[in-house]
Design an enzyme around this catalytic site. Structure first.
Site, PDB file in Angstrom:
ATOM      1  N   PRO A 172      16.411 -32.258  97.468  1.00 20.94           N
ATOM      2  CA  PRO A 172      17.274 -31.363  98.140  1.00 20.94           C
ATOM      3  C   PRO A 172      16.436 -30.814  99.507  1.00 20.94           C
ATOM      4  O   PRO A 172      17.242 -30.728 100.642  1.00 20.94           O
ATOM      5  CB  PRO A 172      17.202 -30.100  97.396  1.00 20.94           C
ATOM      6  CG  PRO A 172      16.943 -30.404  96.022  1.00 20.94           C
ATOM      7  CD  PRO A 172      16.235 -31.472  96.039  1.00 20.94           C
ATOM      8  N   LEU A 200      14.142 -25.350  96.579  1.00 18.34           N
ATOM      9  CA  LEU A 200      14.516 -26.281  97.955  1.00 18.34           C
ATOM     10  C   LEU A 200      13.019 -27.306  98.006  1.00 18.34           C
ATOM     11  O   LEU A 200      12.175 -26.903  98.893  1.00 18.34           O
ATOM     12  CB  LEU A 200      14.442 -25.364  99.123  1.00 18.34           C
ATOM     13  CG  LEU A 200      14.769 -25.941 100.476  1.00 18.34           C
ATOM     14  CD1 LEU A 200      16.078 -26.797 100.440  1.00 18.34           C
ATOM     15  CD2 LEU A 200      15.036 -25.232 101.505  1.00 18.34           C
ATOM     16  N   HIS A 201      13.033 -28.240  97.013  1.00 12.21           N
ATOM     17  CA  HIS A 201      12.173 -29.199  97.326  1.00 12.21           C
ATOM     18  C   HIS A 201      12.639 -30.675  96.743  1.00 12.21           C
ATOM     19  O   HIS A 201      13.452 -30.716  96.406  1.00 12.21           O
ATOM     20  CB  HIS A 201      10.780 -28.876  96.699  1.00 12.21           C
ATOM     21  CG  HIS A 201      10.360 -28.739  95.345  1.00 12.21           C
ATOM     22  ND1 HIS A 201       9.227 -27.970  94.709  1.00 12.21           N
ATOM     23  CD2 HIS A 201      11.057 -29.207  94.387  1.00 12.21           C
ATOM     24  CE1 HIS A 201       9.411 -28.233  93.456  1.00 12.21           C
ATOM     25  NE2 HIS A 201      10.544 -28.798  93.132  1.00 12.21           N
ATOM     26  N   ALA A 202      11.784 -31.497  96.680  1.00  7.98           N
ATOM     27  CA  ALA A 202      12.070 -32.893  96.584  1.00  7.98           C
ATOM     28  C   ALA A 202      13.332 -33.196  97.279  1.00  7.98           C
ATOM     29  O   ALA A 202      13.541 -33.170  98.508  1.00  7.98           O
ATOM     30  CB  ALA A 202      12.236 -32.960  95.085  1.00  7.98           C
TER      31      ALA A 202
END
Lengths: 86, 584
Positions: free
Chosen positions: A18, A14-16
């Protein structure tokens, strides 16, 4: 106030992108929404908060929601975490 | 205040002498006055709105000037600026009283940035810089600076005249360079960054010197200090004394004269005295370098390294993003050939999203085509993006590190699949796109005839070919002496590859550093090499050299060199003969 356990299925975690989409989705609801990983929790409408949890693929997190649209919010965000963005 | 010399990495050649313009985000005149919590909160809200509208303008301008990708960063900043966690922290600080909006912004963004920069993940560390950037923007709005007309304000704020300057900075981000008036910049000097950092790429594109990675010592530089920047030697000389200044002025004059003298070669073809024509192209690592290639009259892009798209980021670039980059190069080169090399990456690079394990021998390991054939989705995505770009120019495709015919065939099978996908979707591409491979593994060089049969072209990658053939890591100082481009084994391999290619009517070029070595060029020319590809800054000198040579004589020279027993003898012969040639 409702909560839901979810196993994250997002190849990059869950980074960038998303994380951005997750926060945008959460922001659309009026309920207060939280994301909990282990003993850390964050406001699901905060990109800073969500990213700082550094949720990786395969990890279990807890979603909490409190407000008039809490049920719908939980369903939608859980589906996002379980099935990916698009 | 004596002269100070600081060593860094020369990222763009040449010499500049000018006053420093220290590119510091303003932090010197922060107000200390504290008003009531309500007033401070209102000031913060106003500044936040001002910052938001400034970012919206910057986003729009950048999107129009540089494109969507460059503009995305400002959208991310807008999101941070509206982040409830950040705003919440600032509001809590202000409500407690005894603190002004400036200090609250500094404290909150500082703490968050520190938290992010302590995280393992590279992507998160980069976000720390974004948070600081947003904090600076808020501060500057609290100072009621106007962000609307950035180019003008940046200069006025610093009180610098309109004279050309050397920009001195910690690092320059795309959002900084978007604000610079490049016409007034004579050079870049930065504390951090490497040869492919944004400022380095930009300096090369502008043809001005740049030295990066100068470190802490750069902090001694103050606005208006006289600086000499030697991008060739990777040196910055602060407040030079008269003697040094005049010596550098001489060097700069020589450099400019040489540049000017060479400039006429930009317009001319690359052809020997006796009419033998070869193709002189450039290697690039970023689409923005096309401008520099055009300026020196590069006859094409002999090697476009696609790695930049995959570095320093948290996720894989998707097909669309890759397509935009490849198309930009194809279009910028205006129909001249552009050879795009598929991803050449392995365990020596840290790409968090790829989950590559670190290996004991990354150069002999899971990398380049080996990795791509194993991760078909990644490879197919890149192939589709390259194919789509082929519709917009003369694009060729090249696979790196091929060792076996099976790899070559497997890659082509996937290429056929990518073509089919596009054809089914009705997306245009060049169905006859030329496909070749890098000859950089000794096995492929020795068996080059097998590849020449069905490849459209071959390209010799000497950097790896030499390392692999002599079993020597050139970065290891204890064995770097074994890195011998003129070793008889290397010359024979090159000769063998050229002959094999020509037997099947294929063109063969070289894109390693050897291709720009003035000592090697006559020899390679004599061996029959059809194309040379090198950094744009070497193109003019190479063209001048080739235009002074005779192909027939270089053939004889190559024959003689191939009979010699070692690198030293070969070099001695080349030195002797080329000196005669040029003086004749």
């Amino acid at each position: 106030m409702r909560e839901k356990q979810v196993v994250v299925h997002l190849p990059q975690g869950l980074h960038a992108r998303p994380a951005t989409l997750f926060v945008k989705t959460a922001t659309a609801f009026s309920s207060e929404i939280g994301l909990v990983k282990g003993d850390k929790s964050a406001n699901a409408k905060s990109i800073i908060g969500v990213m700082s949890l550094a949720v990786a693929n395969g990890e279990t997190v807890k979603l909490t929601a409190d407000g008039s649209d809490e049920e719908e919010a939980l369903d939608k965000l859980a589906a996002f975490l379980e099935q990916g963005a698009e | 205040m004596g002269t100070v010399r600081v060593h860094g990495i020369g990222a763009s050649a040449g010499i500049a002498i000018a006053r420093a313009q220290v590119w510091k985000k303003q932090d010197q005149k922060i107000s200390q006055e504290v008003r009531s919590p309500e007033e401070e909160l209102a000031r913060f809200k106003t500044a936040s709105e001002l910052a938001l509208s400034g970012l919206a303008t910057l986003y729009e301008e950048t999107r129009l000037r540089l494109g969507q990708k460059e503009a995305d960063i400002f959208q991310a900043h807008m999101m941070l600026l509206q982040d409830p966690e950040l705003i919440g922290q600032i509001e809590v600080l202000l409500a407690a009283g005894n603190i002004n909006a400036e200090a609250a912004v500094q404290q909150a963004t500082g703490e968050l940035a520190t938290l992010f920069s302590s995280l393992e993940d590279e992507y998160m560390r980069e976000r720390a810089a974004d948070i600081r950037d947003v904090g600076q923007r808020l501060l500057s709005c609290l100072q009621e600076a106007v962000w609307g007309n950035l180019q003008g304000t940046a200069r006025e704020e610093k009180g610098t005249s309109l004279d050309a300057v050397i920009v001195v900075a910690h690092d320059l981000s795309p959002s900084d360079t978007a604000q610079l008036d490049t016409g007034l910049i004579k050079g870049f000097a930065t504390q951090i960054g490497g040869g492919t950092s944004h400022s380095a790429v930009m300096a090369r594109a502008l043809g001005i010197p740049a030295v990066v990675g100068l470190g802490q010592a750069l902090e001694q530089v103050e606005d208006g200090d006289l600086i000499v920047l030697d991008g060739t030697a990777g040196l910055l000389c602060l407040r030079p004394d008269e003697e040094e200044l005049s010596s550098y002025e001489q060097k700069r004059a020589d450099w400019l004269r040489e540049k000017k003298r060479q400039a006429r070669w930009a317009e001319l073809p690359t052809v020997t005295q006796d009419g033998h024509r070869v193709e002189l192209g450039a290697n690039i690592g970023h689409p923005d370098e096309c401008r520099a290639v055009q300026q020196v009259g590069g006859e094409g892009i002999g090697l476009f390294r696609s790695e930049f798209l995959f570095m320093n980021r948290a996720s894989m670039p998707d097909e669309e993003e890759q397509f935009q980059a490849y198309r930009q190069v194809a279009q910028d080169m205006n129909g001249k050939p552009v050879v795009i090399r598929t991803l050449d990456i392995g365990g020596d690079k840290e790409l968090p999203y790829m989950n590559l394990q670190s290996e004991l021998n990354p150069f002999l390991g899971y990398r380049a085509i080996r990795l791509c054939l194993d991760r078909e989705e990644l490879f197919l995505t890149q192939l589709r993006a390259i194919l789509r770009a082929s519709h917009y120019g003369s694009v060729k495709l090249m696979y790196p590190m091929i060792a076996t015919l099976e790899e070559w065939r497997a890659a082509n099978r996937l290429l056929a699949e990518a073509k089919e996908t596009l054809a089914r979707a009705g997306i245009p591409f060049d169905p006859a796109i030329e496909v070749g491979l890098m000859i950089e593994v000794p096995a492929a060089a020795l068996a080059s005839e097998l590849f020449a049969r069905d490849a459209d072209f071959l390209s010799i990658g000497t950097n790896d070919l030499i390392q692999y053939t002599l079993a020597c890591d050139r970065m290891n100082e204890q064995v770097s002496g074994l890195y011998q481009p003129f070793h008889p084994a290397i010359l024979r391999l090159i000769r063998q590859v050229i002959d094999a290619a020509h037997r099947y009517g294929r063109r063969v070029s070289m894109c390693g550093e050897m291709a720009s070595d003035p000592l090697a060029i006559p020899l390679l020319l004599g061996m029959g090499l059809d194309g040379f590809s090198m950094s744009a800054s070497s193109v003019l000198a190479a063209r001048e050299l080739i235009n002074h040579l005779s192909f027939e004589e270089m053939k004889e020279l190559a024959e003689a060199a191939l009979k010699l027993e070692g690198q030293e003898q070969v070099k001695a012969l080349l030195l002797e003969r080329t000196r005669v040639q040029i003086n004749a």
